[in-house]
Every structure is written in C-alpha cells, then in structure tokens.
Design an enzyme around this catalytic site. Structure first.
Site, PDB file in Angstrom:
ATOM      1  N   GLU A 152       0.892  -1.169   0.000  1.00 45.84           N
ATOM      2  CA  GLU A 152       0.000   0.000   0.000  1.00 45.84           C
ATOM      3  C   GLU A 152       0.919   1.205   0.000  1.00 45.84           C
ATOM      4  O   GLU A 152       1.526   1.530   1.013  1.00 45.84           O
ATOM      5  CB  GLU A 152      -0.923  -0.031   1.219  1.00 45.84           C
ATOM      6  N   CYS A 182      -2.098   9.081   2.649  1.00 44.77           N
ATOM      7  CA  CYS A 182      -1.945   8.514   1.303  1.00 44.77           C
ATOM      8  C   CYS A 182      -3.195   8.752   0.465  1.00 44.77           C
ATOM      9  O   CYS A 182      -3.112   9.049  -0.729  1.00 44.77           O
ATOM     10  CB  CYS A 182      -1.669   7.015   1.397  1.00 44.77           C
TER      11      CYS A 182
END
Length: 472
Positions: free
Chosen positions: A229, A263
């Site tokens: 990720e 993010c």
C-alpha cells in the site's frame, strides 16, 4: 537506524530507543513460528475473545495512546483519539466476523467429489509500517491476520517508536500468546534478513513507492507473498453540476486532515470551469481560518508536519513547482512557531511539463486544475503514476458514479469523505501498489487458499475427471 521521538511541535527530543539485536530477532522468529504451529490446530473462534480484549484496552487507554501518537508525529489530539477508536472498531469487526469469513468456500464442480477451498494460515508475517497513522496502519494488518492465525513481527517508522511500543504493550496486556506480535526497532538490512528467513511467509508494507520497491524486490527474491500500500496523488473531481459550497466544505477537510499527510488524501483538485473561480476563492477562505499551534490544544486546527525532514521535503517541492511555472494562489508563507509547520498552500497552473506534476505533495498543499468537460476531468485524474483513491462530487450521485467508474484507482468515493472501515477493502493500483487490506479481501491476503476435494472412491469412467487419462 536511530529510533527516537522528537516532538514536531516544539522540536524537543523525548526519548531514544535501542536498535534491535540479532538475539531479539531470532527470539521473535522462533516464538512466532512456534505459535503458528500451535494455532494451526486451534479453531479460528479461539482467538476472538482476545481480539475483543485488545479493542477494550484500546478504548480504556484512548487518552494515553492518543497523547503518545500526537507527541510522536504531531497530529491533532482529537484526530489521534479518533484513530484509536477506529483501531478498536477494526479489532471488534474481525473478532465478530473473522470465523464466518474464513469458512471453507464450496465449489460446484463436474468432479463427483465435494470441492472446497480452505482459507488457512501460512506463517509468520513481516510488517513494515509508516508514521502517519501509527496505530491504524498496524491494526489494518494485525486484526485480520490474528484471526487467520499468522503471527506478526513489526518494523515501524523510526520517528514513531513510542506508538509501536504502546501497541505491543496493549497486545501483551490482552494476554495474547507469546509470539503473537513483536515490535522490533530493526534496520532495513535486518528487515531483509527477516524476510529471507524460511519461517517468514509474507510481507505487508505501507509506505513510499521507493520503500515498497525495495521491500518487494527482497520478498520476490525469496518468493514471499507480499502486499504493498504505497502513495497516492488522488484526484478530487468537482463536476459542473456540483454544489460548490458542499464541494469546498469537503475539499478543505480532506486536504488538511492529519496535516495533509494521508496517502488517500486528495491532492489534485480538478474543477469544472463554471465553478473553478468560486471554488478557489472559497477554498482559500477556509484555509485562511486554520489556526496553527499545539496539537494537544483543542483550539488548534492546523497541526505541524511530522518532522523537520518532511517539512523541508515539502517546501522544496513547492519551491520547485513555482520555479517551473506554478502560481501560488494562497499560502507558502512562514509560520512564526518553532515546530514543523507549513502554511496551507494552493497551487494553480501546474502544467504537465512541470517536474512536480506527477509528484505526491504529502502535506497541506492543494493543486487546483480547471477542466472543461467530464472527459477532460477523467483524463487528468488518470494522468498519474499513482492510483490509490479519489473523490467525485456531483449533484447527481449517479452522474458522479458514472465518472467514478472511469477513474483508474483502487477506491473512489462519490459525495463522501474517503473513509476507512473494516468491511471496506483498502488498496490501490499502478504505482500505489497491489493487494488489499481490511474486508474479506484483506483477511485472505496471507492465507493458503487450499483446495480439498473429497470423493468416496475414484470415478474412472468420468470423462471430465483428470484421472481418466491414466486409465489403462
């Protein structure tokens, strides 16, 4: 690697932590592997009560844990408390649902036997996690894999060691078995050695593209399953039929949450031409009202960046973008406080030939673009090396959904803050990585999908049966 907490609000060194030793690493691997072998014979349900206890302890120690996270990396205290609660929600969800979600999956097959896929543990996992959500990033991997039966070793970010130690303490206080979870203040060389160890069967990383490439390369060398990720330069698309006030109210919160260090925080605001000027003015107005200060103070609405290094990197990106033609619509002025603050900044005119066009601005910087059609918005949203999340705003939810379907990311939310909940899969595509965390997909990320076919006796006359070709 120096693990230490430096309070980003006042730059004070709080505590340093000793590096992991070879003996500590071997002990973690041995304990984890021994527990894995024991857990293979235990029902999944046997672990649920302990995971619920971890959730209870998180809530019981919420204030203390939140303060630790805020001092470690600077986020607003109320945001830290929200993170702790989200971790408890995730733990409770997998404790309640893990066993059902891990039940064997039946397959309708032409074979006369009973065919099922079993979702079984694989072994010790190596977790490499970042600083921006120092508990939540751990819990996304920990809760599902605890229920699966995969013990875990953690290498956390070097600037959030107190948070890593606090999470480990909660697991220990819940009386989870020895080997369940071990935090190590390890170097990247030591992480590579751990991944190479045959007792480790998987690697989960959240972090930068560069870090992901390095760890994935090591995992690939040793044929270890891994999930990545990585970063995101998410698009926030405001369609021509959107309510601009609602769009801006969502936009400024998205960009400033966690000081913009998320993010999945939208960083590129792509706005229809009929709303562009009004959107800019109202976004500026909201940014101008933010109050920098002590993140422990409830009156503070703008937190510092997590570190001096992060602030300097972001300021360098702003400067480089402006040097190459970008315009500062608002911000980019110094804040007269000792901590690592950056004034929220709005950039326009970031053209494709600007060297910062494809970079992720990991902090309170909004790039705003004008487009003249839905298709232009989609094309610009997809013109990215990353593909994590995104938001589409429209007065017509179905209109927004039709645009969302064409955006090349792992997640898109229509008329909503991008939320993370245990039942929703989390992850991206392209340079944002691969694999999913949370949900059933995350639960099965590190399982052995074992096929078992049970028949009373071989059916030698079944032409669809593979064994038929061996009949004499």
């Amino acid at each position: 690697m120096a693990y230490k907490t430096i309070n980003p609000y006042n730059n004070e060194l709080v505590k340093t932590y000793p590096d992991a030793t070879a003996e500590e690493i071997e002990e973690a691997l041995a304990n984890g592997h021994a527990l894995y072998k024991k857990w293979r014979d235990d029902p999944v349900t046997s672990r649920a009560a302990t995971l619920h206890k971890i959730a209870d302890l998180l809530r019981e120690h919420e204030d203390e844990l939140a303060k630790i996270a805020t001092i470690d990396m600077g986020k607003l205290y109320n945001e830290s408390k929200g993170e702790v609660e989200l971790c408890a929600i995730i733990a409770d969800y997998f404790a309640d649902n893990g066993a059902d979600l891990l039940k064997p999956t039946p397959i309708n097959s032409r074979n006369t036997g009973d065919a099922q896929v079993y979702h079984q543990a694989t072994g010790v996992l190596m977790m490499v996690e970042p600083w921006n959500f120092p508990y939540y990033q751990i819990m996304r991997v920990f809760a599902p894999n605890f229920m699966v039966g995969n013990p875990m070793i953690l290498k956390h970010a070097s600037n959030t060691p107190a948070s890593a130690a606090a999470f480990e303490k909660i697991v220990e206080e819940a009386k989870a078995p020895k080997g369940t979870f071990k935090n190590l203040f390890a170097s990247y060389d030591q992480v590579s050695d751990i991944i190479a160890d045959p007792r480790v069967q998987g690697v989960a990383l959240t972090g930068s593209k560069r870090g992901g490439q390095s760890v994935a390369q090591t995992a690939g060398k040793y044929l270890k399953k891994n999930s990545m990720e990585l970063g995101g330069s998410d698009a926030f698309v405001v369609l021509s039929d959107a309510d601009v006030d609602k769009a801006v109210d969502l936009a400024w919160r998205v960009r400033i949450y966690n000081a913009g260090q998320v993010c999945t925080s939208d960083k590129r605001f792509i706005v229809a031409d009929n709303l562009y000027d009004e959107f800019l003015e109202k976004l500026k107005d909201n940014f101008s009202k933010l109050v920098p200060g002590d993140p422990m103070d409830p009156k503070t609405t703008l937190a510092p960046m997590n570190s001096k290094r992060a602030k300097e990197k972001l300021q360098g990106q702003i400067d480089k973008a402006v040097e190459n033609g970008a315009k500062v619509y608002y911000g980019n002025q110094p804040i007269d406080l000792p901590g690592q603050f950056i004034q929220p900044t709005i950039l326009t005119n970031v053209e494709k030939d600007n060297p910062e066009f494809y970079d992720e601005f990991f902090g309170p910087v909004a790039q705003v673009f004008k487009v003249h059609s839905d298709q232009e918005a989609i094309d610009l949203a997809n013109d990215s090396e990353l593909g994590l999340g995104g938001i589409v705003v429209s007065a017509d939810a179905q209109h927004g959904k039709s645009v969302a379907e064409k955006i090349e990311t792992g997640m898109v939310f229509v008329n909503s803050f991008l939320v993370s909940l245990p039942e929703l899969p989390f992850g991206g595509v392209k340079g944002s990585g691969y694999g999913r965390e949370l949900s059933k997909l995350g639960l099965n990320a590190f399982t052995n999908e074992k096929l078992i076919v049970t028949a009373q006796e071989p059916d030698w006359n079944n032409p669809a049966g593979g064994l038929a070709v061996f009949k004499e």
